[in-house]
Design a protein around this motif. Structure first.
Motif, PDB file in Angstrom:
ATOM      1  N   PRO A  85     -57.264  83.384  28.798  1.00 17.80           N
ATOM      2  CA  PRO A  85     -56.604  84.079  27.672  1.00 17.80           C
ATOM      3  C   PRO A  85     -57.221  85.462  27.463  1.00 17.80           C
ATOM      4  O   PRO A  85     -57.954  85.682  26.505  1.00 17.80           O
ATOM      5  N   ILE A  86     -56.969  86.447  28.376  1.00 16.92           N
ATOM      6  CA  ILE A  86     -57.536  87.819  28.194  1.00 16.92           C
ATOM      7  C   ILE A  86     -57.019  88.403  26.879  1.00 16.92           C
ATOM      8  O   ILE A  86     -57.733  89.044  26.118  1.00 16.92           O
ATOM      9  N   GLY A  87     -55.752  88.146  26.630  1.00 20.45           N
ATOM     10  CA  GLY A  87     -55.142  88.725  25.410  1.00 20.45           C
ATOM     11  C   GLY A  87     -55.937  88.366  24.176  1.00 20.45           C
ATOM     12  O   GLY A  87     -56.223  89.250  23.343  1.00 20.45           O
ATOM     13  N   ILE A  88     -56.414  87.110  24.116  1.00 17.64           N
ATOM     14  CA  ILE A  88     -57.165  86.711  22.907  1.00 17.64           C
ATOM     15  C   ILE A  88     -58.452  87.526  22.839  1.00 17.64           C
ATOM     16  O   ILE A  88     -58.846  88.061  21.813  1.00 17.64           O
ATOM     17  N   GLY A  89     -59.075  87.706  24.000  1.00 11.89           N
ATOM     18  CA  GLY A  89     -60.338  88.493  24.028  1.00 11.89           C
ATOM     19  C   GLY A  89     -60.106  89.903  23.530  1.00 11.89           C
ATOM     20  O   GLY A  89     -60.829  90.410  22.655  1.00 11.89           O
ATOM     21  N   ILE A  90     -59.054  90.537  24.045  1.00 15.16           N
ATOM     22  CA  ILE A  90     -58.800  91.945  23.626  1.00 15.16           C
ATOM     23  C   ILE A  90     -58.496  91.995  22.144  1.00 15.16           C
ATOM     24  O   ILE A  90     -59.007  92.831  21.392  1.00 15.16           O
ATOM     25  N   THR A  91     -57.696  91.029  21.660  1.00 18.07           N
ATOM     26  CA  THR A  91     -57.366  91.002  20.222  1.00 18.07           C
ATOM     27  C   THR A  91     -58.633  90.856  19.397  1.00 18.07           C
ATOM     28  O   THR A  91     -58.861  91.587  18.423  1.00 18.07           O
ATOM     29  N   PHE A  92     -59.533  89.976  19.859  1.00 16.89           N
ATOM     30  CA  PHE A  92     -60.777  89.752  19.089  1.00 16.89           C
ATOM     31  C   PHE A  92     -61.590  91.068  19.012  1.00 16.89           C
ATOM     32  O   PHE A  92     -62.024  91.508  17.951  1.00 16.89           O
ATOM     33  N   ILE A  93     -61.699  91.730  20.178  1.00 13.80           N
ATOM     34  CA  ILE A  93     -62.492  92.991  20.182  1.00 13.80           C
ATOM     35  C   ILE A  93     -61.834  94.028  19.289  1.00 13.80           C
ATOM     36  O   ILE A  93     -62.482  94.732  18.512  1.00 13.80           O
ATOM     37  N   ALA A  94     -60.483  94.077  19.338  1.00 11.56           N
ATOM     38  CA  ALA A  94     -59.775  95.071  18.493  1.00 11.56           C
ATOM     39  C   ALA A  94     -60.053  94.788  17.017  1.00 11.56           C
ATOM     40  O   ALA A  94     -60.398  95.699  16.244  1.00 11.56           O
ATOM     41  N   PHE A  95     -59.980  93.529  16.630  1.00  8.23           N
ATOM     42  CA  PHE A  95     -60.238  93.193  15.217  1.00  8.23           C
ATOM     43  C   PHE A  95     -61.674  93.565  14.838  1.00  8.23           C
ATOM     44  O   PHE A  95     -61.949  94.181  13.812  1.00  8.23           O
ATOM     45  N   GLN A  96     -62.597  93.242  15.749  1.00 11.19           N
ATOM     46  CA  GLN A  96     -64.013  93.514  15.463  1.00 11.19           C
ATOM     47  C   GLN A  96     -64.202  95.009  15.216  1.00 11.19           C
ATOM     48  O   GLN A  96     -64.810  95.444  14.242  1.00 11.19           O
ATOM     49  N   HIS A  97     -63.565  95.812  16.097  1.00  9.13           N
ATOM     50  CA  HIS A  97     -63.712  97.274  15.965  1.00  9.13           C
ATOM     51  C   HIS A  97     -63.076  97.757  14.665  1.00  9.13           C
ATOM     52  O   HIS A  97     -63.642  98.567  13.919  1.00  9.13           O
ATOM     53  N   MET A  98     -61.919  97.178  14.351  1.00 15.79           N
ATOM     54  CA  MET A  98     -61.204  97.605  13.136  1.00 15.79           C
ATOM     55  C   MET A  98     -62.062  97.325  11.901  1.00 15.79           C
ATOM     56  O   MET A  98     -62.264  98.182  11.038  1.00 15.79           O
ATOM     57  N   PHE A  99     -62.668  96.151  11.848  1.00 14.09           N
ATOM     58  CA  PHE A  99     -63.507  95.815  10.687  1.00 14.09           C
ATOM     59  C   PHE A  99     -64.690  96.786  10.596  1.00 14.09           C
ATOM     60  O   PHE A  99     -65.065  97.260   9.539  1.00 14.09           O
ATOM     61  N   ARG A 100     -65.258  97.125  11.794  1.00  7.40           N
ATOM     62  CA  ARG A 100     -66.422  98.023  11.786  1.00  7.40           C
ATOM     63  C   ARG A 100     -66.019  99.393  11.232  1.00  7.40           C
ATOM     64  O   ARG A 100     -66.682  99.973  10.382  1.00  7.40           O
ATOM     65  N   VAL A 101     -64.847  99.895  11.691  1.00  7.34           N
ATOM     66  CA  VAL A 101     -64.396 101.223  11.198  1.00  7.34           C
ATOM     67  C   VAL A 101     -64.125 101.146   9.710  1.00  7.34           C
ATOM     68  O   VAL A 101     -64.532 102.006   8.924  1.00  7.34           O
ATOM     69  N   TYR A 102     -63.479 100.054   9.294  1.00  2.14           N
ATOM     70  CA  TYR A 102     -63.129  99.905   7.864  1.00  2.14           C
ATOM     71  C   TYR A 102     -64.401  99.917   7.019  1.00  2.14           C
ATOM     72  O   TYR A 102     -64.531 100.645   6.036  1.00  2.14           O
TER      73      TYR A 102
END
Lengths: 393, 32
Positions: free
Chosen positions: A16-33
């Motif tokens: 499930p690469i898609g899940i991995g990319i989604t997780f990293i995107a969320f992590q980055h979004m929270f960090r920026v927020y």
């Protein structure tokens, strides 16, 4: 191994690469927020200049220089030495920094309660005859550099040029190579510099305006003499800002200060070593019309440091005394350092330097001495008059 | 600590010192 390699059946699964990319995107979004939220909460307008230089500069820049300087000052100015320890302590200090004890006015070393008062010692009358010349040295020290200000550029140590215009805090356009064109940007007198503004790139061209402060835009004129703080509050980008002690506006130095026909601008940089006599005197007959106090860092200003961080004089705490002499414009700028962060001006009791609550780098407050002498419109000084000095911490 | 002087003077103004020279307060550093 060979057998296993050959016989093992290869089965392909869709991981499930898609899940991995989604997780990293969320992590980055929270960090920026979280970072943006922290930035919003941080109402202080503390903006750190970007220091660029050799690794030693990064190392020094990570130190809390101002806090260390205040601590050094507290130790030396507030804690008195026991009487029996004073003589050996001051003799040891004099031996290390080559102070000449024959010249000091009060030779009884036991009468100096602490190192701070010994550091601010006075000299015997007559040990420094004032020569009859257009310009004399304002203090004991070593000549670091001097010369002409060629269309706003000052030759710093080892050929690195400042153009004096940015020395006053002008906003810079992104520089091409070593000489950055100065945008005509008027600096408010309590100007919160952009991060880029005090980017300290080796060899960047500095200018006089960064040294002396320029005319702020849009602020109302306030008439007040030394010590009467007037301030104007205004809102900018959601920040409450205060235009402190804006009294009289010199016109933007580089543009409106026209050098008279047949004249030109000169500069001279004098370094005071730790063992030197640290009071400074008037270098000529002149009238001080105003002073601008730039809160800033407190890097060491030794020749070694100046070579490594040539733009140092723009970053450090300094008091620009602006006025005029018989040939036109005249200014004297004492620049503080880590061990001597405090600058004292005898005729300006209101001045306080190296304070915790001072606005960050890139701001300055301005006070006019117009009331010091109605006739001359400023504080008159004769050659050799004591003006003040540098104090420890 | 450091003291910077920036001033206007006629073209005839001459500094009478050398970079790196030790100077004392009151000593002549320039004349016209």
């Amino acid at each position: 191994f060979n057998e296993a390699w050959k016989k093992t059946k290869v089965t392909w699964y869709p991981i499930p690469i898609g899940i991995g990319i989604t997780f990293i995107a969320f992590q980055h979004m929270f960090r920026v927020y979280a970072r943006e939220k922290r930035k919003k909460q941080d109402t202080s307008t503390e903006i750190r200049p970007i220091i660029i230089g050799p690794w030693q500069v990064y190392l020094i820049d990570t130190l809390p220089l101002r806090a260390l300087s205040r601590l050094w000052g507290r130790i030396n100015n507030e804690y008195n030495l026991p009487v029996w320890l004073r003589e050996p302590c001051f003799k040891f200090y004099s031996w290390i920094f080559k102070c000449n004890l024959e010249e000091i006015e009060n030779t009884d070393l036991k009468s100096y309660p602490n190192l701070g008062s010994f550091f601010y010692r006075s000299l015997k009358p007559g040990v420094r005859p004032i020569e009859n010349a257009a310009l004399v040295s304002p203090a004991d020290g070593r000549v670091l550099s001097f010369g002409l200000v060629n269309n706003g550029k000052v030759e710093q140590v080892k050929g690195i040029t400042y153009s004096l215009d940015a020395f006053l805090g002008h906003k810079r356009k992104e520089g091409k190579d070593d000489v950055i064109e100065q945008e005509k940007h008027v600096v408010t007198s309590t100007h919160i510099a952009d991060e880029k503004e005090f980017a300290n790139v080796n060899g960047i061209a500095y200018s006089l305006d960064a040294l002396l402060g320029v005319d702020p835009a849009g602020a109302t004129k306030q008439d007040s003499s030394v010590g009467e703080d007037a301030s104007v509050r205004f809102e900018e980008n959601g920040f409450q800002k205060e235009l402190a002690v804006v009294t009289k506006f010199a016109t933007p130095f580089s543009s409106a200060h026209k050098v008279r026909e047949g004249n030109t601008l000169y500069f001279c940089v004098i370094y005071l070593a730790p063992g030197d006599y640290h009071r400074f005197h008037s270098p000529t007959n002149w009238v001080v019309e105003m002073r601008r106090h730039f809160a800033g860092e407190l890097f060491s200003v030794s020749p070694y440091m100046l070579k490594m961080l040539p733009d140092l004089l723009v970053l450090n705490e300094r008091v620009a005394l602006l006025g005029r002499w018989r040939y036109g414009f005249f200014s004297m700028i004492p620049v503080g350092a880590t061990n001597v962060g405090s600058i004292r001006i005898d005729f300006d009791k209101a001045l306080r330097t190296n304070r915790r609550e001072d606005l960050p780098v890139g701001t300055y407050t301005e006070v006019s001495y117009k009331k010091a002498s109605k006739l001359l419109g400023g504080q008159p000084l004769r050659t050799g008059d004591e003006m003040g000095g540098f104090c420890l911490g | 600590s450091t003291i910077v002087l920036v001033f206007e003077a006629p073209f005839e103004f001459r500094f009478c010192m050398k970079p790196g020279q030790k100077i004392k307060y009151g000593q002549k550093i320039g004349e016209i």
